[in-house]
Design an enzyme around this catalytic site. Structure first.
Site, PDB file in Angstrom:
ATOM      1  N   GLN A   1      82.921  49.354 -19.652  1.00  0.00           N
ATOM      2  CA  GLN A   1      83.013  48.922 -21.047  1.00  0.00           C
ATOM      3  C   GLN A   1      83.565  50.058 -21.921  1.00  0.00           C
ATOM      4  O   GLN A   1      83.036  51.173 -21.908  1.00  0.00           O
ATOM      5  CB  GLN A   1      81.617  48.491 -21.544  1.00  0.00           C
ATOM      6  CG  GLN A   1      81.605  47.915 -22.934  1.00  0.00           C
ATOM      7  CD  GLN A   1      82.351  46.588 -23.041  1.00  0.00           C
ATOM      8  OE1 GLN A   1      82.199  45.700 -22.214  1.00  0.00           O
ATOM      9  NE2 GLN A   1      83.177  46.463 -24.064  1.00  0.00           N
TER      10      GLN A   1
ATOM     11  N   LYS B   1      78.630  39.188 -20.797  1.00  0.00           N
ATOM     12  CA  LYS B   1      79.351  39.205 -19.516  1.00  0.00           C
ATOM     13  C   LYS B   1      78.384  38.961 -18.370  1.00  0.00           C
ATOM     14  O   LYS B   1      78.648  38.154 -17.476  1.00  0.00           O
ATOM     15  CB  LYS B   1      80.083  40.545 -19.336  1.00  0.00           C
ATOM     16  CG  LYS B   1      81.355  40.627 -20.144  1.00  0.00           C
ATOM     17  CD  LYS B   1      81.917  42.043 -20.212  1.00  0.00           C
ATOM     18  CE  LYS B   1      83.099  42.059 -21.191  1.00  0.00           C
ATOM     19  NZ  LYS B   1      83.513  43.403 -21.581  1.00  0.00           N
TER      20      LYS B   1
ATOM     21  N   ASP C   1      89.795  44.206 -15.036  1.00  0.00           N
ATOM     22  CA  ASP C   1      90.245  44.310 -16.437  1.00  0.00           C
ATOM     23  C   ASP C   1      91.757  44.525 -16.494  1.00  0.00           C
ATOM     24  O   ASP C   1      92.370  44.381 -17.560  1.00  0.00           O
ATOM     25  CB  ASP C   1      89.554  45.506 -17.108  1.00  0.00           C
ATOM     26  CG  ASP C   1      88.623  45.094 -18.238  1.00  0.00           C
ATOM     27  OD1 ASP C   1      88.688  43.917 -18.648  1.00  0.00           O
ATOM     28  OD2 ASP C   1      87.851  45.946 -18.702  1.00  0.00           O
TER      29      ASP C   1
END
Ligand code: NDP
Length: 301
Positions: free
Chosen positions: A103, A59, A126
């Site tokens: 995460q 990422k 997200d």
């Protein structure tokens, strides 16, 4: 079933993701010119889970390649929940940060729901915050989870207008199955959501023009379940052992069988997988525009 030759078109998610990342980079550059600052993504990793470390590294790398700023926060596995929440609040208040990603999974002593609820919904690239889940459900602009949005992009690229098509989504998780169903409904598909309690799953799948498999069970969906000509999107990523003692990645769909029946299918790897980070970057550059109050043309990306 007898295998003769492959007939389905292969949906190349790797190539599509490359193109998307190039579009994101161009838009990030014009954002920088218009705003005088660089769009930024903050990623928080707690602990040393090897798979998570690889995701976070990729990422960060792809964020920089797209011309955006990457802020990585790596915390030890025993970090207190209160400290993770404090970091998220600090990132919420930081004007250089447009998107925040924590995460998952988090270590067991940290409440994931609490952490996600602390992310400012307008930086939740997200799309996991309940505000964004609600916005998706009622058709308001927000942030949509990256993997299902990537699946929708591949479907629209392949099929164009999805209106009136029968879609079956196998799996009802908050990060893939449910948002996928919402997205397909918003495209005017007739949507069935299947799960572990669904009866006669092969018959349910056989009705579908579009099959999205997000189950986490290697090669569960058989070729004989697929309606001839259907478009199959395989979200599953499963590592299995080969007879030679090695391991390889397979999806939730028996690719070899399904490719003889489907009209088009995503491979594993190289299908949905590469889309997830590309869509994350897309969501981040969209967030930068919204946070800075700079218009981004509808459908620009
Ligand atoms: P979850 O484990 O959260 O959800 C799995 C879903 O599958 C559940 O809704 C479950 O039903 C359903 N299910 C389980 N067994 C069956 C069965 N026998 N028949 C029908 N349905 C069943 O998984 P995720 O949604 O997080 O992920 C799904 C897959 O996608 C995994 O392989 C994961 O690795 C992959 N993935 C890939 C990503 C990518 O970037 N390409 C990103 C995210 C996930 P129930 O609700 O009844 O338990």
């Amino acid at each position: 079933m007898t295998i003769t030759s492959t007939s389905a078109a292969v949906i190349d998610g790797k190539a599509f993701a490359e193109g998307l990342r190039a579009r994101v980079a161009a838009i990030a550059a014009s954002f920088e010119q218009a705003s005088g600052r660089t769009a930024g993504l903050a990623v928080v990793l707690v602990g040393e889970d090897p798979a998570s470390q690889v995701y976070v590294r990729n990422k960060g790398k792809q964020t920089l390649e797209a011309g955006m700023a990457s802020f990585e926060h790596k915390l030890p596995a025993d970090t207190a929940e209160a400290d993770v929440l404090a970091l998220v609040q600090q990132l919420n208040a930081d004007p250089a940060v447009d998107g925040i990603l924590v995460q998952l999974p988090l270590p067991a002593h940290i409440d994931e729901d609490k952490v996600i609820a602390t992310i400012a919904p307008d930086k939740d690239v997200d799309g996991f915050h309940v505000i964004n889940a609600g916005r998706l459900a009622v058709g308001q602009a927000g942030y949509v989870p990256c993997t299902p949005l990537g699946c929708l992009m591949l479907l629209k690229d392949r099929l164009g207008d999805l209106s009136g098509l029968d879609a079956v989504v196998i799996g009802r998780s908050n990060i893939v199955g449910k948002p996928m169903a919402q997205l397909l409904l918003a495209e005017s598909c007739t949507v069935t959501v299947a799960h572990s309690r669904t009866k006669n799953l092969p018959d349910v799948v056989r009705r579908a023009d579009i099959v999205v498999a997000a189950v986490g069970r290697p090669e569960m969906v058989k070729g004989s379940w697929i309606k001839p000509g259907a478009t199959v999107i395989d979200v599953g990523i499963n590592r299995i052992s080969t007879p030679e003692g090695k391991t390889r990645l397979v999806g939730d769909v028996d690719y070899v069988e399904a490719a003889h029946v489907a009209g088009a299918i995503t491979p594993v790897p190289g299908g949905v997988g590469p889309m997830t980070i590309a869509v994350l970057l897309r969501n981040t550059v969209v967030a930068a525009h919204r946070n800075a109050g700079i218009a981004l043309a509808e459908g620009a990306i």
